[in-house]
Design a protein around this motif. Structure first.
Motif, PDB file in Angstrom:
ATOM      1  N   SER A 124      19.557  82.824  55.171  1.00  0.00           N
ATOM      2  CA  SER A 124      18.527  83.865  55.339  1.00  0.00           C
ATOM      3  C   SER A 124      17.361  83.278  56.134  1.00  0.00           C
ATOM      4  CB  SER A 124      18.014  84.338  53.986  1.00  0.00           C
ATOM      5  OG  SER A 124      19.037  84.920  53.240  1.00  0.00           O
TER       6      SER A 124
ATOM      7  N   GLN B  95      13.779  79.394  57.148  1.00  0.00           N
ATOM      8  CA  GLN B  95      13.069  78.979  55.936  1.00  0.00           C
ATOM      9  C   GLN B  95      14.078  78.608  54.841  1.00  0.00           C
ATOM     10  OE1 GLN B  95       9.630  78.576  55.623  1.00  0.00           O
ATOM     11  NE2 GLN B  95      10.148  77.640  53.677  1.00  0.00           N
ATOM     12  N   GLU B  96      15.099  79.454  54.658  1.00  0.00           N
ATOM     13  CA  GLU B  96      16.126  79.098  53.674  1.00  0.00           C
ATOM     14  C   GLU B  96      16.878  77.840  54.109  1.00  0.00           C
ATOM     15  OE1 GLU B  96      19.856  81.523  52.765  1.00  0.00           O
ATOM     16  OE2 GLU B  96      18.908  81.479  50.796  1.00  0.00           O
TER      17      GLU B  96
ATOM     18  N   SER C 247      14.793  74.824  53.260  1.00  0.00           N
ATOM     19  CA  SER C 247      14.696  74.685  51.812  1.00  0.00           C
ATOM     20  C   SER C 247      15.993  74.135  51.230  1.00  0.00           C
ATOM     21  CB  SER C 247      14.419  76.069  51.223  1.00  0.00           C
ATOM     22  OG  SER C 247      13.355  76.020  50.339  1.00  0.00           O
TER      23      SER C 247
ATOM     24  N   PHE D 224       4.529  72.202  60.306  1.00  0.00           N
ATOM     25  CA  PHE D 224       4.664  73.619  59.942  1.00  0.00           C
ATOM     26  C   PHE D 224       4.484  73.799  58.433  1.00  0.00           C
ATOM     27  CE2 PHE D 224       8.093  76.818  58.683  1.00  0.00           C
ATOM     28  CZ  PHE D 224       7.237  77.911  58.753  1.00  0.00           C
ATOM     29  N   TYR D 225       3.599  74.729  58.073  1.00  0.00           N
ATOM     30  CA  TYR D 225       3.271  74.895  56.652  1.00  0.00           C
ATOM     31  C   TYR D 225       4.450  75.347  55.783  1.00  0.00           C
ATOM     32  CZ  TYR D 225       2.485  79.571  58.619  1.00  0.00           C
ATOM     33  OH  TYR D 225       2.630  80.740  59.289  1.00  0.00           O
ATOM     34  N   GLY D 226       5.365  76.119  56.359  1.00  0.00           N
ATOM     35  CA  GLY D 226       6.526  76.598  55.589  1.00  0.00           C
ATOM     36  C   GLY D 226       7.413  75.442  55.152  1.00  0.00           C
TER      37      GLY D 226
ATOM     38  N   GLN E  42       5.541  73.672  52.335  1.00  0.00           N
ATOM     39  CA  GLN E  42       5.603  74.390  51.058  1.00  0.00           C
ATOM     40  C   GLN E  42       6.990  74.249  50.428  1.00  0.00           C
ATOM     41  OE1 GLN E  42       2.972  75.594  49.433  1.00  0.00           O
ATOM     42  NE2 GLN E  42       1.683  74.932  51.136  1.00  0.00           N
ATOM     43  N   ALA E  43       8.034  74.155  51.258  1.00  0.00           N
ATOM     44  CA  ALA E  43       9.383  73.917  50.721  1.00  0.00           C
ATOM     45  C   ALA E  43       9.451  72.527  50.084  1.00  0.00           C
ATOM     46  CB  ALA E  43      10.426  74.070  51.819  1.00  0.00           C
TER      47      ALA E  43
ATOM     48  N   SER F  13      14.827  83.823  64.316  1.00  0.00           N
ATOM     49  CA  SER F  13      13.511  84.393  64.020  1.00  0.00           C
ATOM     50  C   SER F  13      12.524  84.240  65.171  1.00  0.00           C
ATOM     51  CB  SER F  13      12.931  83.757  62.760  1.00  0.00           C
ATOM     52  OG  SER F  13      13.763  84.041  61.655  1.00  0.00           O
TER      53      SER F  13
ATOM     54  N   PRO G 132      12.279  87.858  63.623  1.00  0.00           N
ATOM     55  CA  PRO G 132      12.302  87.304  62.257  1.00  0.00           C
ATOM     56  C   PRO G 132      12.896  88.279  61.235  1.00  0.00           C
ATOM     57  CG  PRO G 132      10.045  87.803  62.954  1.00  0.00           C
ATOM     58  CD  PRO G 132      10.916  87.972  64.158  1.00  0.00           C
TER      59      PRO G 132
ATOM     60  N   ARG H 100      16.482  88.037  59.628  1.00  0.00           N
ATOM     61  CA  ARG H 100      16.763  87.101  58.517  1.00  0.00           C
ATOM     62  C   ARG H 100      18.138  86.447  58.670  1.00  0.00           C
ATOM     63  NH1 ARG H 100      13.071  85.470  58.369  1.00  0.00           N
ATOM     64  NH2 ARG H 100      13.336  84.272  56.500  1.00  0.00           N
TER      65      ARG H 100
ATOM     66  N   LEU I  66      12.396  94.466  62.719  1.00  0.00           N
ATOM     67  CA  LEU I  66      12.324  93.231  63.508  1.00  0.00           C
ATOM     68  C   LEU I  66      11.266  92.231  63.051  1.00  0.00           C
ATOM     69  CD1 LEU I  66      12.837  94.713  67.091  1.00  0.00           C
ATOM     70  CD2 LEU I  66      14.511  93.641  65.589  1.00  0.00           C
TER      71      LEU I  66
ATOM     72  N   HIS J 145       5.610  82.048  45.235  1.00  0.00           N
ATOM     73  CA  HIS J 145       5.669  80.821  46.040  1.00  0.00           C
ATOM     74  C   HIS J 145       7.103  80.384  46.277  1.00  0.00           C
ATOM     75  CE1 HIS J 145       5.275  76.286  46.572  1.00  0.00           C
ATOM     76  NE2 HIS J 145       4.684  76.800  47.626  1.00  0.00           N
TER      77      HIS J 145
ATOM     78  N   TYR K 141       8.990  82.643  48.563  1.00  0.00           N
ATOM     79  CA  TYR K 141       8.613  82.448  49.968  1.00  0.00           C
ATOM     80  C   TYR K 141       9.309  81.225  50.563  1.00  0.00           C
ATOM     81  CZ  TYR K 141       6.078  80.449  53.865  1.00  0.00           C
ATOM     82  OH  TYR K 141       5.777  79.849  55.058  1.00  0.00           O
ATOM     83  N   VAL K 142       9.258  80.105  49.879  1.00  0.00           N
ATOM     84  CA  VAL K 142       9.878  78.914  50.467  1.00  0.00           C
ATOM     85  C   VAL K 142      11.399  79.031  50.484  1.00  0.00           C
ATOM     86  CG1 VAL K 142       7.972  77.403  49.801  1.00  0.00           C
ATOM     87  CG2 VAL K 142      10.014  77.497  48.374  1.00  0.00           C
ATOM     88  N   SER K 143      11.965  79.820  49.554  1.00  0.00           N
ATOM     89  CA  SER K 143      13.417  79.911  49.474  1.00  0.00           C
ATOM     90  C   SER K 143      14.011  80.667  50.646  1.00  0.00           C
ATOM     91  CB  SER K 143      13.851  80.618  48.192  1.00  0.00           C
ATOM     92  OG  SER K 143      13.440  79.866  47.090  1.00  0.00           O
ATOM     93  N   SER K 144      13.400  81.775  51.048  1.00  0.00           N
ATOM     94  CA  SER K 144      14.006  82.547  52.140  1.00  0.00           C
ATOM     95  C   SER K 144      13.022  83.480  52.813  1.00  0.00           C
ATOM     96  CB  SER K 144      15.205  83.344  51.622  1.00  0.00           C
ATOM     97  OG  SER K 144      14.795  84.338  50.717  1.00  0.00           O
TER      98      SER K 144
END
Lengths: 474, 474
Positions: A175, A178-179, A182, A202-204, A207-208, A312, A317, A320, B140, B335, B338-341
């Motif tokens: 997905s 980001q997934e 993670s 990158f903040y994402g 956070q992961a 994305s 994006p 997904r 999108l 949280h 968000y980090v998961s996907s």
């Protein structure tokens, strides 16, 4: 002296003496070859030398130019993050950024969202619509947890352009990226482990790292060549680092492309210390140079590189759809992907597979590449024109975000809020470090505004700075 | 004796003496009220007493019946898992099951996939198709990471039917219930923690426990009333349990609905030991009883219940839309989601919101509820007719899976493989315990086959058992 060396010298003189001015188009390769009675390849080699010296730049489909400004002296310096593993914070600020709905924003320079309009994306939308009309039942049931085979086949073909030989079975669809990040972090670490990252990062991804109960060790990073291998090696000697997470190709937020020899050296270093590399390649297909540079994964001969990417940034994006080429970690990655969210929606995968198979994806990114290269120049000009002369800024080689470093007294956390009240959204640099460092920096997106709006956004920032920090313009 | 008690006695005699036979429809409430000169509510009360004794059963829209068979004496016993925390294994077997493509299977009793054809699902498919045609651009961009507000509003309205007062801001939309469970587990635990679960337990939840580096403590579970509170309390005294994960309403794989007073008692126990409850309600709207029973979340007055659900069983797993009502854990859940996907696809959320708003969801589950109740009866009959008389089986009160317990010498791991070769797919009980226990059990799905195919599948299993374990039929 070689023929190309002589030609390069002559061109260099012309540029330095102002015969060719900033922003000027240079003679075409063919023209120079005729004028100087040399071969095409000699001219190309001469231009390559000058490109490396940053005296000329190539623009896709347009030819060679004198850069609009000499950015060398206005580049940020190599970052100097604290050299110890830290827990990531900043979730509140990231949530604030994510919750910032477009309705409140007139000029959006904050989110790294791509351009999603235009003719080249239409075939994809048409396929999606057709599939939902004619084959709705394909979207209902459970599908392959590794992703649809049609898409994995296309992804393995696409990988060739970044120098990778991948089999569809090497890939797991996710997905979004980001997934992917993670899942990879969880696949190669145990709670408490240390991950080395670029700084800023990158903040994402950070956070992961936080959510997986890991610690981040930020490594000094050069704004044009990427993570410092010397600093990384020192860190590897000092700390039990489990993996390195990098975005070496069209980096977010700095925009650099790490040179290929340095990518290879990074891989060798990972081999030497026997650790994994998580390579975020989400902007990789959007480098302005064509064909695109090779990924670190291209050098991977023992399966230690986990390449993560998605559509994305290249497409949209909202699709997904992302993927992982996890090398030796594939089985563990499949497990974690399954427990994380089971399979991905089928029709989006099928529509993307068709888009790629029919050449629509290539057409789309060719167009986007040129568009973003032009937008970068517009934004850099606006920055030079309006922001204080002490401002430093990166000059991305791909993607659609750049990094601005203001004078140390300028606080972008406060500036972000004030700008938001005036309808301009920016991303404070504080989001891009585990420590909340880079409070005098910000990331700006240059994808989907008009040049006029983009410049207006910069003007509004400039006015705010003039009001809040009068010394900045003295 | 009360009026309803007298009437219940008279009806009980009639049933026990065979005046009403198995499968017979009983007189309607109105008819009995007239015949016996009592009020409607007296008759309803009498039927309620007999229902509790399992002598009659209510079928939605059809009235009261004598159950086709008295399953009381053929129910599996309360499970007896080992009373210590264990690491979950069985990933290889789960992967095998997940990789089992429909192409290889003529009779699919293995995957818990719902019926996804018929008129009542069409309005949803139409909305989806229309949205993709007329509003492709909505699909999108980046959306709200908590999920689209339209869907969260509908979900908070739906929650009323299970006794919950939820605000749209209490909800976080996820990629199906698998992501919901995974996120909640990570939100309430730290690596190494112990989670108490029902035994047998859904393999996807157990694999999420494994991936989060947790240990599973399986609690004895009654096939009709659910997790043993006595055993749970003993375990809570003995081990530092961090949370309880249960599927109390239309349990997978057993099919029970835990009585409401027991749900409340479980909640009190969690309060007493100050631990969280992760409540998997994915089949909750598919109980055959209407209105549906309350969830544990309905009793939650201090935010310790994390309710997880999705449309995967009620509508279609391919939608990949689930949700969490996380109570006091909402921020942490946001949280980790968000980090998961990152966010979930927008158009699926919008189509589902419209489906709910226009009453399509209610109509669909009403129809499914009746369909699955009938299919359960067919499957139970086929089991009684063909499988060895030593076979024990649960009698689900909702959903579309049941649990079969063969004589101890029958190994369903081997049986699954042999059945697969004959085109029949079943899920071995070994997947449903951290220990690989329940090798003589299996889970059967009764959603989407015709009654003829279903019976044929059971006959093929019966033949295999006759060949491999001749003693089973002696």
């Amino acid at each position: 002296m070689s023929l190309y060396g002589e030609l390069a010298n002559r061109l260099r003189e012309h540029i330095e003496h102002g015969f060719y001015k900033r922003g000027d188009k240079l003679p075409s390769v063919r023209q120079l070859a005729t004028e100087h009675g040399v071969s095409i390849s000699t001219v190309q080699e001469a231009y390559r030398v000058l490109e490396m010296e940053r005296l000329v730049e190539a623009r896709p489909k347009s030819g060679y130019f004198v850069p609009r400004e000499s950015t060398n002296d206005r580049l940020p310096e190599t970052s100097r993050p604290p050299q110890r593993p830290l827990e990531v914070s900043q979730w509140e600020q990231v949530l604030n950024l994510l919750s910032n709905r477009p309705a409140n924003t007139r000029i959006q320079l904050q989110h790294a969202a791509p351009v999603m309009i235009g003719n080249t994306i239409k075939p994809l939308l048409k396929s999606l619509s057709e599939l939902h009309r004619s084959r709705p039942e394909w979207g209902l049931g459970y599908g392959d947890i590794r992703g649809h085979i049609d898409l994995r086949e296309q992804l393995s073909r696409l990988a060739v352009s970044s120098g990778c030989q991948l089999h569809p079975d090497d890939l797991v669809v996710t997905s979004g990226c980001q997934e992917a990040l993670s899942v990879c972090l969880r696949a190669v670490t145990e709670p408490g482990d240390i991950i080395a990252i670029e700084s800023p990062c990158f903040y994402g991804a950070m956070q992961a790292i936080k959510a997986a109960n890991l610690k981040a060790l930020e490594i000094p990073t050069h704004p044009e060549h990427g993570i410092s291998l010397e600093a990384l090696e020192l860190a590897l000697d000092q700390w039990p680092i489990k993996a390195i997470l990098v975005t070496p190709t069209a980096n977010n937020p700095l925009g650099f492309v790490m040179p290929e020899d340095k990518k290879q050296a990074l891989y060798k270093l990972a081999q030497q210390y026997d650790i994994a590399i998580i390579e975020d390649d989400i902007y990789g297909d959007l480098t302005y140079e064509f064909p695109r540079p090779r990924s670190i994964k291209a050098f991977d001969n023992d399966g230690r590189v986990l390449l993560c990417s998605s559509f994305s940034k290249t497409v949209a994006p909202g699709m997904r759809v992302g993927w992982i080429a996890a090398g030796r970690y594939r089985d563990r990655v499949t497990h974690i992907k399954y427990v994380s969210s089971s399979m991905c929606p089928t029709l989006s995968q099928l529509a993307l597979a068709k888009f790629m198979r029919q050449g629509g994806y290539d057409r789309h990114i060719r167009k986007m590449r040129t568009l973003y290269a032009d937008s970068r120049d517009h934004l850099l000009e606006a920055i030079q024109r309006h922001l204080p002369s002490s401002t430093r800024v990166t000059r991305p080689a791909g993607g659609f975000v750049l990094w601005v470093e203001f004078a140390p007294e300028i606080d972008t956390v406060a500036l972000t809020e004030k700008a938001q009240n005036k309808g301009v959204a920016i991303a404070s640099g504080a989001l891009f470090s585990a420590t909340g460092k880079y409070r005098s920096c910000c990331r700006l997106n240059y994808s989907d505004q008009t040049p006029v709006l983009r410049e207006e956004g910069i003007k509004i920032l400039a006015e705010l700075i003039r009001t809040e920090y009068p010394g900045a313009y003295s």
